[in-house]
Design a protein around this motif. Structure first.
Motif, PDB file in Angstrom:
ATOM      1  N   ALA A  50     -22.819  25.228  31.624  1.00 56.26           N
ATOM      2  CA  ALA A  50     -22.335  23.895  31.276  1.00 56.26           C
ATOM      3  C   ALA A  50     -23.418  23.069  30.583  1.00 56.26           C
ATOM      4  N   ALA A  51     -24.674  23.338  30.880  1.00 50.96           N
ATOM      5  CA  ALA A  51     -25.776  22.559  30.312  1.00 50.96           C
ATOM      6  C   ALA A  51     -26.120  22.992  28.894  1.00 50.96           C
ATOM      7  N   ARG A  52     -25.749  24.209  28.508  1.00 53.73           N
ATOM      8  CA  ARG A  52     -26.070  24.749  27.186  1.00 53.73           C
ATOM      9  C   ARG A  52     -24.947  24.489  26.203  1.00 53.73           C
ATOM     10  N   PRO A  53     -25.258  23.943  25.056  1.00 54.71           N
ATOM     11  CA  PRO A  53     -24.199  23.798  24.049  1.00 54.71           C
ATOM     12  C   PRO A  53     -23.902  25.166  23.430  1.00 54.71           C
ATOM     13  N   SER A  54     -22.674  25.366  23.017  1.00 57.42           N
ATOM     14  CA  SER A  54     -22.301  26.614  22.357  1.00 57.42           C
ATOM     15  C   SER A  54     -22.811  26.590  20.915  1.00 57.42           C
ATOM     16  N   GLN A  57     -20.760  24.218  18.931  1.00 56.10           N
ATOM     17  CA  GLN A  57     -21.127  22.816  19.156  1.00 56.10           C
ATOM     18  C   GLN A  57     -22.407  22.457  18.408  1.00 56.10           C
ATOM     19  N   LEU A  58     -23.377  23.374  18.405  1.00 56.65           N
ATOM     20  CA  LEU A  58     -24.629  23.121  17.682  1.00 56.65           C
ATOM     21  C   LEU A  58     -24.399  22.982  16.182  1.00 56.65           C
ATOM     22  N   LEU A  59     -23.586  23.881  15.630  1.00 56.03           N
ATOM     23  CA  LEU A  59     -23.342  23.844  14.188  1.00 56.03           C
ATOM     24  C   LEU A  59     -22.540  22.625  13.760  1.00 56.03           C
ATOM     25  N   LEU A  60     -21.666  22.138  14.618  1.00 57.43           N
ATOM     26  CA  LEU A  60     -20.849  20.978  14.273  1.00 57.43           C
ATOM     27  C   LEU A  60     -21.525  19.649  14.590  1.00 57.43           C
ATOM     28  N   SER A  61     -22.626  19.685  15.323  1.00 53.64           N
ATOM     29  CA  SER A  61     -23.285  18.436  15.707  1.00 53.64           C
ATOM     30  C   SER A  61     -24.126  17.888  14.550  1.00 53.64           C
ATOM     31  N   ASP A  62     -24.392  16.598  14.601  1.00 56.35           N
ATOM     32  CA  ASP A  62     -25.247  15.962  13.594  1.00 56.35           C
ATOM     33  C   ASP A  62     -26.691  16.423  13.733  1.00 56.35           C
ATOM     34  N   ALA A  63     -27.080  16.839  14.923  1.00 54.69           N
ATOM     35  CA  ALA A  63     -28.452  17.279  15.147  1.00 54.69           C
ATOM     36  C   ALA A  63     -28.772  18.533  14.341  1.00 54.69           C
TER      37      ALA A  63
END
Length: 85
Positions: A50-54, A57-63
């Motif tokens: 739960a603590a790790r982004p998939s 999620q990483l590719l779609l995030s602004d980060a």
């Protein structure tokens, strides 16, 4: 959650472990202050997942979208190479 003083947790570890597996996380205190929590492996893995982004999620995030910070190049010059020798 049940609370165990560190002395009791050490002396009755098997019981602490059984309570953790049957009842859920158990808190261990040291000098009256909460110091640690014993959780089952299943609960630990669930929390870690739960603590790790998939990757999605990483590719779609602004980060994930940003400038690549490349450190400045040093001022040292390369040595010349003698190709005749």
């Amino acid at each position: 959650m049940h609370t165990w003083p560190v002395q009791d947790a050490k002396a009755r570890f098997s019981e602490l472990l059984e309570c953790c597996l049957a009842e859920g996380p158990q808190i261990v205190t040291k000098r009256g202050a909460e110091a640690a929590v014993l959780v089952s492996v299943e609960e630990w893995r669930r929390l870690q997942t739960a603590a790790r982004p998939s990757l999605k999620q990483l590719l779609l995030s602004d980060a994930a979208r940003g400038e690549l910070n490349v450190p400045a190049r040093g001022k040292a010059r390369r040595r010349s190479v003698d190709l005749k020798g």
